[in-house]
Scaffold this active site. Structure first.
Site, PDB file in Angstrom:
ATOM      1  N   HIS A 291       0.818  -1.217   0.000  1.00  0.00           N
ATOM      2  CA  HIS A 291       0.000   0.000   0.000  1.00  0.00           C
ATOM      3  C   HIS A 291       0.853   1.269   0.000  1.00  0.00           C
ATOM      4  O   HIS A 291       0.318   2.376  -0.056  1.00  0.00           O
ATOM      5  CB  HIS A 291      -0.999  -0.001   1.169  1.00  0.00           C
ATOM      6  CG  HIS A 291      -0.416   0.271   2.519  1.00  0.00           C
ATOM      7  ND1 HIS A 291      -0.101  -0.736   3.417  1.00  0.00           N
ATOM      8  CD2 HIS A 291      -0.099   1.427   3.144  1.00  0.00           C
ATOM      9  CE1 HIS A 291       0.376  -0.189   4.529  1.00  0.00           C
ATOM     10  NE2 HIS A 291       0.381   1.117   4.393  1.00  0.00           N
TER      11      HIS A 291
ATOM     12  N   ASP B 205      -0.039  -7.758   1.506  1.00  0.00           N
ATOM     13  CA  ASP B 205       0.403  -6.366   1.542  1.00  0.00           C
ATOM     14  C   ASP B 205       1.921  -6.300   1.602  1.00  0.00           C
ATOM     15  O   ASP B 205       2.524  -5.949   2.620  1.00  0.00           O
ATOM     16  CB  ASP B 205      -0.231  -5.651   2.738  1.00  0.00           C
ATOM     17  CG  ASP B 205       0.014  -4.147   2.729  1.00  0.00           C
ATOM     18  OD1 ASP B 205       0.446  -3.627   1.681  1.00  0.00           O
ATOM     19  OD2 ASP B 205      -0.234  -3.501   3.768  1.00  0.00           O
TER      20      ASP B 205
ATOM     21  N   GLY C  80       1.781   4.190   8.517  1.00  0.00           N
ATOM     22  CA  GLY C  80       2.902   4.541   7.704  1.00  0.00           C
ATOM     23  C   GLY C  80       4.250   4.226   8.253  1.00  0.00           C
ATOM     24  O   GLY C  80       5.211   4.329   7.546  1.00  0.00           O
TER      25      GLY C  80
ATOM     26  N   SER D 295       4.239   2.019   8.139  1.00  0.00           N
ATOM     27  CA  SER D 295       3.928   1.158   7.011  1.00  0.00           C
ATOM     28  C   SER D 295       5.171   0.800   6.221  1.00  0.00           C
ATOM     29  O   SER D 295       5.925   1.671   5.808  1.00  0.00           O
ATOM     30  CB  SER D 295       2.934   1.855   6.084  1.00  0.00           C
ATOM     31  OG  SER D 295       1.696   2.016   6.712  1.00  0.00           O
ATOM     32  N   GLY D 296       5.370  -0.488   5.997  1.00  0.00           N
ATOM     33  CA  GLY D 296       6.481  -0.947   5.184  1.00  0.00           C
ATOM     34  C   GLY D 296       7.737  -1.256   5.965  1.00  0.00           C
ATOM     35  O   GLY D 296       8.631  -1.934   5.464  1.00  0.00           O
TER      36      GLY D 296
END
Length: 257
Positions: free
Chosen positions: A68, A112, A209, A211-212
């Protein structure tokens, strides 16, 4: 009537908005500079918006992150501690190819995970290093204490972003902890491809965020920050890296120059 309204709103409260800002660490502390040399700071452009995500270096020319976090254009910054300073250790490299998992679903958060191929190889040194990946399909035992790091807000109530990398220790929960969490539901949780992380009794979590970024357990990247409650409360959900090892290895072999 109030109870019914709460039940209607709960599923919505557990979704992360697409393109959420980078690396919010709640209940953590500043990391020792360059103690996590595998960390990547992603600057992402999507149409007229700019946002950030985390990621981690798994090969000299590949960064792993969340699907995402995709966009029209991505620049990776490696070797950073203070993202607002031009540190000599920093290497900024453009992404030439974004490889989302072919079965990624933005609505359900399934699969994801995404590989970013860099325009050129990173220069490995004390500030920029790879992180090891886990063996395929080998799960982390519940109760294992792992850690996550990122750049961003330290509270769901504050929009102030710290300049330096922050980190926090988190406990891996049983696979049934998220689906059976009392008072709320994680209807989109899939045990095979997701990990439930963060003790609900502790005010410690990754957030939108981050995120990742990697969930690191025993010096291996076992999870990728994916989604969770918008109020920042644990537990939160991570993509289970071991499930995707065959796809990661196959994809990198195919694209290696």
């Amino acid at each position: 009537m109030v109870t019914m309204l709460i039940l209607i709103l709960l599923p919505v409260a557990f979704l992360l908005p697409p393109g959420a800002g980078a690396g919010e660490i709640i209940g953590g502390q500043e990391a020792q500079p360059h103690s996590r040399p595998y960390m990547a700071y992603l600057t992402i452009r999507r149409k007229d918006q700019s946002f950030h995500c985390g990621g981690f270096l798994v090969s000299e020319n590949f960064v792993l992150t969340a699907a995402h976090c995709n966009g029209d254009n991505i620049t990776v910054c490696l070797g950073a501690h203070n993202i607002k300073q031009r540190e000599q250790s920093q290497q900024k490299i453009s992404v030439c190819r974004q490889i989302l998992h072919p079965k990624y679903n933005r609505q359900t958060h399934n699969n994801d995970i995404m590989l970013l191929q860099l325009e050129h190889k990173a220069e490995l040194n004390e500030q920029v290093m790879l992180i090891r990946l886990p063996p395929a399909h080998r799960r982390v035992k519940p109760g294992t204490v792992c850690s996550v790091a990122g750049w961003g807000r330290t509270s769901a109530l504050s929009e102030v972003l710290p300049d330096t990398l922050r980190e926090v220790d988190l406990k891996v929960l049983d696979d049934e902890a998220c689906p059976n969490y009392p008072g709320a539901t994680y209807p989109k949780y899939k045990t095979r491809m997701m990990m439930c992380v963060g003790d609900p009794k502790e005010h410690k979590a990754s957030f939108q965020g981050d995120s990742g970024g990697p969930l690191v357990c025993g010096k291996r990247a076992q999870g990728v920050v994916s989604w969770g409650p918008v109020n920042g409360s644990p537990p939160r959900v991570y993509a289970r890296v071991s499930t995707f090892i065959p796809w990661i290895r196959r994809t990198m072999r195919r694209l290696q120059p």
